[in-house]
Scaffold this motif. Structure first.
Motif, mmCIF file in Angstrom:
data_model
loop_
_atom_site.group_PDB
_atom_site.id
_atom_site.type_symbol
_atom_site.label_atom_id
_atom_site.label_comp_id
_atom_site.label_asym_id
_atom_site.label_seq_id
_atom_site.Cartn_x
_atom_site.Cartn_y
_atom_site.Cartn_z
ATOM 1 N N ARG A 181 0.838 -1.202 0.000
ATOM 2 C CA ARG A 181 0.000 0.000 0.000
ATOM 3 C C ARG A 181 0.870 1.248 0.000
ATOM 4 O O ARG A 181 1.819 1.351 0.790
ATOM 5 C CB ARG A 181 -0.907 0.009 1.216
ATOM 6 C CG ARG A 181 -1.877 1.167 1.183
ATOM 7 C CD ARG A 181 -3.156 0.856 1.939
ATOM 8 N NE ARG A 181 -4.201 1.735 1.454
ATOM 9 C CZ ARG A 181 -5.479 1.584 1.712
ATOM 10 N NH1 ARG A 181 -5.892 0.567 2.429
ATOM 11 N NH2 ARG A 181 -6.372 2.443 1.246
ATOM 12 N N GLU A 182 0.563 2.207 -0.876
ATOM 13 C CA GLU A 182 1.224 3.520 -0.861
ATOM 14 C C GLU A 182 0.145 4.574 -1.020
ATOM 15 O O GLU A 182 -0.328 4.810 -2.133
ATOM 16 C CB GLU A 182 2.269 3.624 -1.983
ATOM 17 C CG GLU A 182 3.535 2.857 -1.635
ATOM 18 C CD GLU A 182 4.668 3.075 -2.631
ATOM 19 O OE1 GLU A 182 4.477 3.881 -3.582
ATOM 20 O OE2 GLU A 182 5.713 2.434 -2.458
ATOM 21 N N GLY A 183 -0.270 5.169 0.108
ATOM 22 C CA GLY A 183 -1.341 6.162 0.078
ATOM 23 C C GLY A 183 -2.636 5.518 -0.364
ATOM 24 O O GLY A 183 -3.049 4.501 0.191
ATOM 25 N N ASP A 184 -3.273 6.091 -1.413
ATOM 26 C CA ASP A 184 -4.517 5.490 -1.876
ATOM 27 C C ASP A 184 -4.279 4.614 -3.106
ATOM 28 O O ASP A 184 -5.154 4.403 -3.920
ATOM 29 C CB ASP A 184 -5.574 6.570 -2.158
ATOM 30 C CG ASP A 184 -5.154 7.483 -3.289
ATOM 31 O OD1 ASP A 184 -3.972 7.383 -3.717
ATOM 32 O OD2 ASP A 184 -5.996 8.274 -3.761
#
Lengths: 411, 375
Positions: free
Chosen positions: A151-154
């Protein structure tokens, strides 16, 4: 006991026949019946056109809700449609996964906006989907997959590899199962997504099979970025999503494309150079009788399943019977066919071989039929556990967090 | 599509199962195995009281107006129970022979007592080694008197009435004859049988009074047609027996622990049992089609019966031997019930001819009717 349709089924069958008569050519009027296991890629356009015709006439998604272009029909109506369509020379093998597996999963998990964008396009034959589940180290043990989603941000970043992906080479979108947590037991760390197959970092390589065909692909993911809005289900609940997809597979497998008993019987009536017909040989006659028994058993099992469907039931794991029997039967028929004419059975030149080398081709692709869509061994587990109620096998990885599961012999 | 037994037939099948379980039919068979009796005569009377023997006969012939569907499911339950009854000889062979080939007077005279179980009938065809379909029949009737030797005759010393295949001195060709088996001119001897719970016998006729089935002038009935009818019923018995074996094996595999786990969790056992399940379901589907053909007097009866017969024979054979294998050493003891079904599977597999002979019948039908060759 009778083999008749109910009045409602008869009416439906009449509609199906009218549609097929107006839009397709019967197999009996087509020159060569000796087709390969799957249509070649140049048939994709034909498949799209046929899909559109089916959608325009309300036969593309018989079981679906009306608001998504379906007719809210019964499973028996899908069976009746398949039965009638099988007598026609129409392109198959392109949209089955899209409509049979991917779209039902989307309908269960995707947002309204995404459904509006994809479902009508798929139904109309404008969008092809593939199912990105299996991996080199996760076939029958699907929950052991290793493709990572970070996961990276949204957004989610995907790295890893899928394999045995039918139609990935022509697919516009894919249904993807990934690992998002390696520190929990394997089923609990999975998350599902859908993605655009043209995303940067997606590379598709066709796999050449024994038969020389390219029905499957490897798909590589290198830092592929997917928005969180394309996640299906909750984080860590990917296994439930995959089960939704695979439960729809039951309706679509079991029928095997290739030379059948009637074709083999016909082959046995072609004399060799000494004028001898295999069908007059006692050893062949015994084999033919045995194959007839098997073929007839499968036919009437299908009728029993249809009866259950006709009374409103659902297809159960009993459908595994046809898968187990048909794949092995194809392999046996092919081997017997090659044996009929002695050394000439090795020859694959169509012009020198009865039925244009059809059985020789089948001999080479039959082994794959015992593996794809659930191996013989997995199907037997399904029958033993779900039908006979036998206990599940002991699992060495049960309750063990994914990163602690052994993957090779200890050094 | 309505390819399923009627609700009323299924109810009769369920009832039959309860009766046979309540009566512990297998324990009765064990008494017969140990030589205490020739068959389970108490059970015979009990089921006669319920009308089973006459299940497929119209009321005018002493039956209860049932149909073939009900009888098929009764047959299945008898097979499952392992009961030691001369049911197949009397009900699948003698009754349809008289029903289909007898004249009105003969039907009136013999069917009510066969239907009530008072008379036990059987079919006397084989004369030693070889399949009955191609039997070299030497038995001969001269001026209404039968002479010759038949063996093996199923239930030969139990039955009162034989349907005997013999040459006819006056008309030439073969005919079917009604013969009392309990008279002085008949010498009967029980043979040692692979399944002692179902008798086979050696029967010698010495100028025994014989009444031609049908009218004196009527043509010899097609022996194959009668055997087809018998084969359909036997297939249901075989499927019942195979199912009993599978149920026993599953039960044992769930409860028997080895290496700290139930053996049913091992794939070597699990896959074996899955294969038996597949064989039984294919056989059941083939038998359904045969039941349909029989109930509807369909021209497909010959191919349907032969297919059902081969399928059911193979399924019972597989289930019976692998049930023993699943039970391990216990399976080969006299005390375990496994061998009762192993024995029965072979009795049923051979009583109307070998597997080879029925495969040959399939092929002769497929060759005669190319439209039957379909996938």
């Amino acid at each position: 006991m009778d083999f008749d349709d109910s009045p409602a089924e008869a009416k439906f069958r009449k509609e199906v026949r009218a549609f097929l008569e107006a839009n397709a050519i019967p197999k009996s009027q087509v020159q060569s019946r000796y087709t390969r296991a799957y249509p070649s890629d140049d048939m994709v356009q034909r498949a799209c056109d046929w899909q559109k015709a089916k959608a325009d006439n309300g036969f593309a998604a018989i079981l679906w809700p009306r608001r998504w272009g379906g007719r809210e029909g019964k499973p028996i109506e899908q069976v009746i449609y398949n039965q009638e369509e099988s007598r026609y020379d129409v392109p198959r093998g392109v949209f089955e996964i899209t409509l049979g597996m991917c779209m039902p999963t989307m309908l269960a998990y995707a947002s309204e906006k995404d459904l509006l964008q994809h479902v009508p396009s798929a139904l109309q034959g404008r969008e092809i989907w593939c199912q990105l589940f299996s991996e080199p180290s996760a076939g029958s043990d699907l929950a052991g997959l290793r493709t990572r989603a970070r996961r990276e941000g949204d957004r989610w970043i995907i790295n890893g590899q899928k394999i045995w992906t039918s139609r990935a080479n022509i697919a516009d979108f894919g249904l993807l199962l990934t690992r998002t947590d390696s520190t929990v037991p394997k089923h609990a760390g999975l998350t599902a997504f859908f993605l655009d197959m043209k995303s940067p970092g997606v590379e598709v390589r066709p796999i050449k099979q024994v038969s020389g065909d390219y029905n499957f692909n490897e798909v590589f993911f290198t830092e592929v970025s997917i928005p969180d809005s394309q996640r299906l289900g909750e984080v860590g609940k990917g296994w439930q999503v995959a089960m939704t997809t695979l439960s729809h597979e039951r309706l679509t497998v079991g029928e095997i494309v290739g030379p059948n008993f009637a074709d083999f019987f016909q082959l046995c009536t072609i004399p060799d150079n000494n004028g001898k017909r295999p069908v007059d040989d006692p050893a062949i006659r015994e084999k033919l009788a045995e194959l007839h028994v098997l073929t007839s058993g499968i036919r009437y099992t299908r009728y029993r399943v249809m009866t259950a469907l006709s009374r409103g039931g659902n297809p159960g794991p009993e459908a595994s019977i046809a898968k187990v029997v048909n794949a092995c039967k194809l392999q046996e028929i092919a081997a017997l066919a090659l044996d009929l004419y002695g050394p000439a059975g090795m020859v694959m030149n169509p012009e020198l071989t009865p039925m244009s080398g059809w059985f020789q081709q089948a001999y080479l692709y039959a082994p794959g039929k015992r593996i794809g869509g659930g191996t013989d061994e997995i199907m037997r587990n399904v029958i033993a556990e779900r039908v006979l109620g036998l206990p599940a096998d002991h699992r060495a990885d049960k309750g063990v967090s994914f990163d602690k599961i052994p993957v090779a012999p200890p050094r | 599509m309505n390819f399923e037994f009627s609700a009323s037939a299924m109810e009769i099948g369920t009832e039959a199962r309860k009766v046979l379980e309540g009566r512990k039919a297998l324990a009765g068979a064990r008494q017969v195995l140990n030589g205490a009796a020739a068959y389970d005569s108490e059970l015979w009377s009990l089921v006669a009281g319920l009308g089973w023997q006459g299940a497929a006969l119209p009321e005018s012939d002493g039956g209860w107006g049932g149909n073939h569907e009900a009888l098929c499911l009764i047959a299945q339950e008898i097979g499952r129970s392992g009961a030691a009854l001369p049911f197949s000889s009397s009900v699948y062979c003698a009754i349809p022979a008289i029903q289909h080939y007898g004249n009105e007077a003969q039907k009136k005279k013999y069917l009510p007592d066969l239907a009530s179980g008072k008379t036990i009938g059987t079919f006397c065809l084989s004369e030693g080694r070889g399949d009955p379909q191609h039997a070299q029949v030497e038995a001969i009737v001269v001026n209404g008197l039968l002479s010759g030797t038949k063996w093996p005759v199923p239930d030969g010393t139990i039955a009162d009435l034989g349907i005997v295949v013999a040459k006819d001195k006056n008309h030439g060709g073969l005919g079917l004859y009604l013969v009392r088996l309990d008279g002085q001119s008949v010498a009967r001897k029980r043979l040692d049988c692979i399944d002692p719970t179902r008798e086979i016998a050696h029967v010698e006729f010495n100028e025994t009074p014989a009444e031609r089935l049908g009218d004196a002038s009527s043509a010899a009935p097609a022996m194959n047609d009668l055997l087809d009818r018998v084969a359909v019923m036997l297939a249901f018995e075989q499927i019942g027996g195979a199912q009993a074996c599978l149920d026993m094996a599953v039960e044992y595999a769930r409860n028997r622990y080895a290496f700290g786990r139930p053996i049913g969790s091992l794939q070597a056992i699990k896959h074996k049992l899955a294969d038996i399940y597949v064989a039984i379901e294919l056989a059941r589907s083939n038998a359904y089609f045969a039941a349909w053909a029989l109930s509807n007097d369909a021209p497909e009866l010959a191919i349907a019966a032969a297919t059902a017969r081969v399928s059911a024979t193979d399924a019972f054979h597989l289930a019976a031997k692998e049930n023993i294998q699943t039970h391990g050493g216990f399976g080969v003891t006299w005390d375990a019930d496994c061998h009762l079904y192993l024995r029965r599977s072979e009795w049923l597999a051979l009583v109307v001819g070998s597997r080879r002979s029925w495969k040959a019948r399939i092929m002769s039908e497929l060759t005669k009717h190319p439209e039957y060759v379909a996938d």
